[in-house]
Design a protein around this motif. Structure first.
Motif, PDB file in Angstrom:
ATOM      1  N   ASP A 151       0.825  -1.209   0.000  1.00 28.79           N
ATOM      2  CA  ASP A 151       0.000   0.000   0.000  1.00 28.79           C
ATOM      3  C   ASP A 151       0.860   1.261   0.000  1.00 28.79           C
ATOM      4  O   ASP A 151       0.559   2.232  -0.708  1.00 28.79           O
ATOM      5  N   GLU A 152       1.946   1.244   0.777  1.00 32.93           N
ATOM      6  CA  GLU A 152       2.826   2.410   0.824  1.00 32.93           C
ATOM      7  C   GLU A 152       3.499   2.634  -0.525  1.00 32.93           C
ATOM      8  O   GLU A 152       3.638   3.774  -0.982  1.00 32.93           O
ATOM      9  N   LEU A 153       3.922   1.541  -1.146  1.00 32.20           N
ATOM     10  CA  LEU A 153       4.567   1.644  -2.456  1.00 32.20           C
ATOM     11  C   LEU A 153       3.594   2.207  -3.482  1.00 32.20           C
ATOM     12  O   LEU A 153       3.954   3.086  -4.285  1.00 32.20           O
ATOM     13  N   MET A 154       2.364   1.729  -3.460  1.00 29.04           N
ATOM     14  CA  MET A 154       1.359   2.216  -4.403  1.00 29.04           C
ATOM     15  C   MET A 154       1.120   3.711  -4.226  1.00 29.04           C
ATOM     16  O   MET A 154       1.099   4.470  -5.198  1.00 29.04           O
ATOM     17  N   MET A 155       0.961   4.152  -2.978  1.00 25.23           N
ATOM     18  CA  MET A 155       0.699   5.571  -2.734  1.00 25.23           C
ATOM     19  C   MET A 155       1.902   6.425  -3.120  1.00 25.23           C
ATOM     20  O   MET A 155       1.749   7.507  -3.687  1.00 25.23           O
ATOM     21  N   LEU A 156       3.106   5.924  -2.840  1.00 23.12           N
ATOM     22  CA  LEU A 156       4.323   6.655  -3.205  1.00 23.12           C
ATOM     23  C   LEU A 156       4.398   6.831  -4.713  1.00 23.12           C
ATOM     24  O   LEU A 156       4.676   7.925  -5.217  1.00 23.12           O
ATOM     25  N   ALA A 157       4.131   5.753  -5.457  1.00 26.42           N
ATOM     26  CA  ALA A 157       4.213   5.800  -6.917  1.00 26.42           C
ATOM     27  C   ALA A 157       3.157   6.726  -7.503  1.00 26.42           C
ATOM     28  O   ALA A 157       3.444   7.566  -8.367  1.00 26.42           O
ATOM     29  N   PHE A 165      -0.568   1.217 -11.161  1.00 23.28           N
ATOM     30  CA  PHE A 165       0.201   0.372 -10.241  1.00 23.28           C
ATOM     31  C   PHE A 165      -0.423  -1.010 -10.299  1.00 23.28           C
ATOM     32  O   PHE A 165      -1.575  -1.189  -9.927  1.00 23.28           O
ATOM     33  N   VAL A 166       0.334  -1.975 -10.803  1.00 26.84           N
ATOM     34  CA  VAL A 166      -0.205  -3.314 -11.033  1.00 26.84           C
ATOM     35  C   VAL A 166       0.480  -4.298 -10.101  1.00 26.84           C
ATOM     36  O   VAL A 166       1.711  -4.385 -10.069  1.00 26.84           O
ATOM     37  N   VAL A 167      -0.335  -5.025  -9.334  1.00 26.46           N
ATOM     38  CA  VAL A 167       0.184  -6.035  -8.415  1.00 26.46           C
ATOM     39  C   VAL A 167       0.087  -7.400  -9.083  1.00 26.46           C
ATOM     40  O   VAL A 167      -0.986  -7.795  -9.548  1.00 26.46           O
ATOM     41  N   GLU A 168       1.223  -8.099  -9.139  1.00 27.89           N
ATOM     42  CA  GLU A 168       1.257  -9.424  -9.729  1.00 27.89           C
ATOM     43  C   GLU A 168       1.989 -10.368  -8.791  1.00 27.89           C
ATOM     44  O   GLU A 168       2.615  -9.933  -7.818  1.00 27.89           O
ATOM     45  N   GLU A 169       1.937 -11.632  -9.069  1.00 24.75           N
ATOM     46  CA  GLU A 169       2.530 -12.631  -8.175  1.00 24.75           C
ATOM     47  C   GLU A 169       4.024 -12.402  -7.982  1.00 24.75           C
ATOM     48  O   GLU A 169       4.559 -12.546  -6.884  1.00 24.75           O
ATOM     49  N   GLU A 170       4.717 -12.025  -9.055  1.00 25.90           N
ATOM     50  CA  GLU A 170       6.168 -11.856  -8.993  1.00 25.90           C
ATOM     51  C   GLU A 170       6.582 -10.537  -8.357  1.00 25.90           C
ATOM     52  O   GLU A 170       7.695 -10.408  -7.855  1.00 25.90           O
ATOM     53  N   GLY A 171       5.714  -9.528  -8.444  1.00 23.84           N
ATOM     54  CA  GLY A 171       6.090  -8.224  -7.915  1.00 23.84           C
ATOM     55  C   GLY A 171       5.150  -7.132  -8.383  1.00 23.84           C
ATOM     56  O   GLY A 171       3.966  -7.376  -8.607  1.00 23.84           O
ATOM     57  N   TYR A 172       5.703  -5.935  -8.564  1.00 20.89           N
ATOM     58  CA  TYR A 172       4.890  -4.760  -8.849  1.00 20.89           C
ATOM     59  C   TYR A 172       5.356  -4.086 -10.142  1.00 20.89           C
ATOM     60  O   TYR A 172       6.554  -3.905 -10.364  1.00 20.89           O
ATOM     61  N   GLU A 173       4.395  -3.714 -10.955  1.00 26.17           N
ATOM     62  CA  GLU A 173       4.678  -2.968 -12.180  1.00 26.17           C
ATOM     63  C   GLU A 173       4.106  -1.568 -12.021  1.00 26.17           C
ATOM     64  O   GLU A 173       2.920  -1.395 -11.720  1.00 26.17           O
ATOM     65  N   ILE A 174       4.958  -0.572 -12.225  1.00 28.10           N
ATOM     66  CA  ILE A 174       4.544   0.824 -12.131  1.00 28.10           C
ATOM     67  C   ILE A 174       4.653   1.429 -13.522  1.00 28.10           C
ATOM     68  O   ILE A 174       5.725   1.402 -14.145  1.00 28.10           O
ATOM     69  N   VAL A 175       3.535   1.951 -14.020  1.00 27.52           N
ATOM     70  CA  VAL A 175       3.474   2.486 -15.386  1.00 27.52           C
ATOM     71  C   VAL A 175       3.334   3.999 -15.310  1.00 27.52           C
ATOM     72  O   VAL A 175       2.537   4.524 -14.514  1.00 27.52           O
ATOM     73  N   THR A 176       4.100   4.706 -16.143  1.00 26.22           N
ATOM     74  CA  THR A 176       4.066   6.161 -16.143  1.00 26.22           C
ATOM     75  C   THR A 176       3.958   6.703 -17.566  1.00 26.22           C
ATOM     76  O   THR A 176       4.258   6.006 -18.535  1.00 26.22           O
ATOM     77  N   ASP A 177       3.545   7.952 -17.665  1.00 25.21           N
ATOM     78  CA  ASP A 177       3.725   8.686 -18.905  1.00 25.21           C
ATOM     79  C   ASP A 177       5.230   8.820 -19.133  1.00 25.21           C
ATOM     80  O   ASP A 177       5.997   8.991 -18.173  1.00 25.21           O
ATOM     81  N   PRO A 178       5.699   8.726 -20.384  1.00 25.58           N
ATOM     82  CA  PRO A 178       7.150   8.833 -20.619  1.00 25.58           C
ATOM     83  C   PRO A 178       7.766  10.093 -20.022  1.00 25.58           C
ATOM     84  O   PRO A 178       8.907  10.049 -19.525  1.00 25.58           O
ATOM     85  N   ASN A 179       7.037  11.196 -20.039  1.00 21.77           N
ATOM     86  CA  ASN A 179       7.570  12.452 -19.514  1.00 21.77           C
ATOM     87  C   ASN A 179       7.661  12.471 -17.994  1.00 21.77           C
ATOM     88  O   ASN A 179       8.368  13.309 -17.428  1.00 21.77           O
ATOM     89  N   GLU A 180       6.932  11.575 -17.332  1.00 17.41           N
ATOM     90  CA  GLU A 180       6.948  11.510 -15.871  1.00 17.41           C
ATOM     91  C   GLU A 180       7.837  10.390 -15.353  1.00 17.41           C
ATOM     92  O   GLU A 180       7.983  10.223 -14.143  1.00 17.41           O
ATOM     93  N   PHE A 181       8.408   9.609 -16.258  1.00 18.71           N
ATOM     94  CA  PHE A 181       9.180   8.431 -15.851  1.00 18.71           C
ATOM     95  C   PHE A 181      10.318   8.801 -14.899  1.00 18.71           C
ATOM     96  O   PHE A 181      10.483   8.183 -13.841  1.00 18.71           O
TER      97      PHE A 181
END
Length: 245
Positions: A151-157, A165-181
């Protein structure tokens, strides 16, 4: 897009990179030199250079190598001049493939890439033939860990500007606009978080499955691309099986 495919693809790519670490550093050296030549050698004022440095550090590229490549691009050291070229085509089974290259000889590289497509049941296409099947996004992958509060990671991102913010079995995927990466990556780095992958990538909007025979051809194609010094990145919409190594 099936979540497991992204992680399988990263695992496959990491295995190849670990086996040819020196070649990977050479490719990063080209990318750093081009970025420095185009936007200057100060990463504080060159977002593209800053992002490539971060990506190189994820792969444990030594700081001395990074600094030399930047100086070469800035003209402080002698070196070749490279041009960025993007190729598009189809792999076996109609898989959409995008190849990003840095070359000092366009004719040589174009011929080599066409040969790799042809040899593995694919074909080199025209500009724009498959890019509409991809979205350009910032993508940060973080492995699941007991030290990370989801939850903290999601809010931080999200607070830093992430789109998803995508939660999967292996870990977390954080997707951004290219300009915000860069902004999102730096916010996470300040919290001492490490990434198994951090890049602005072409993310497929649809995926293609392959027969066992075409899987062998696709693996061979990706291996040949990985082994080519001019090729920086390869993106595809193959739904790579979860157990791929």
């Amino acid at each position: 897009m099936a979540g497991h495919s992204k992680w399988a693809n990263i695992k496959h790519k990491k295995g190849k990179q670990d086996a040819v670490r020196g070649k990977i550093f050479t490719k990063f050296g080209k990318a750093l030199a081009v970025a420095a030549k185009e936007g200057g050698s100060d990463p504080e004022h060159n977002a593209k250079l800053r992002d490539i440095i971060a990506k190189a550090k994820v792969q444990n590229m030594p700081n001395d190598n990074i600094e030399r490549a930047i100086k070469r691009g800035a003209g402080e050291l002698d070196g070749s001049h490279y041009e960025e070229i993007v190729y598009e085509g189809y792999g076996p089974g109609g898989v959409a493939v995008i190849v990003e290259a840095l070359t000092d000889n366009k004719n040589r590289t174009a011929g080599d890439i066409r040969h790799i497509f042809d040899k593995n049941g694919g074909n080199l296409g025209t500009s724009g033939c498959v890019s509409f099947l991809f979205d350009r996004k910032g993508q940060l992958m973080i492995e699941r860990s007991h030290d990370i509060d989801e939850d903290e990671l999601m809010m931080l991102a999200l607070d830093a500007g992430a789109e998803d913010f995508v939660v999967e079995e292996e870990g977390y995927e954080i997707v951004t606009d290219p300009n915000e990466f860069g902004t999102v990556r730096e916010a996470l780095e300040k919290e001492d978080l490490s990434f198994i992958s951090a890049e602005v990538a072409m993310i497929p909007t649809t995926e293609t499955s392959l027969t066992p025979e075409d899987i062998k051809k696709m693996q061979k194609m990706l291996d040949m691309f990985d082994d080519h010094d001019d090729i920086q990145e390869v993106y595809h919409n193959w739904s790579m099986p979860e157990d791929m190594e």
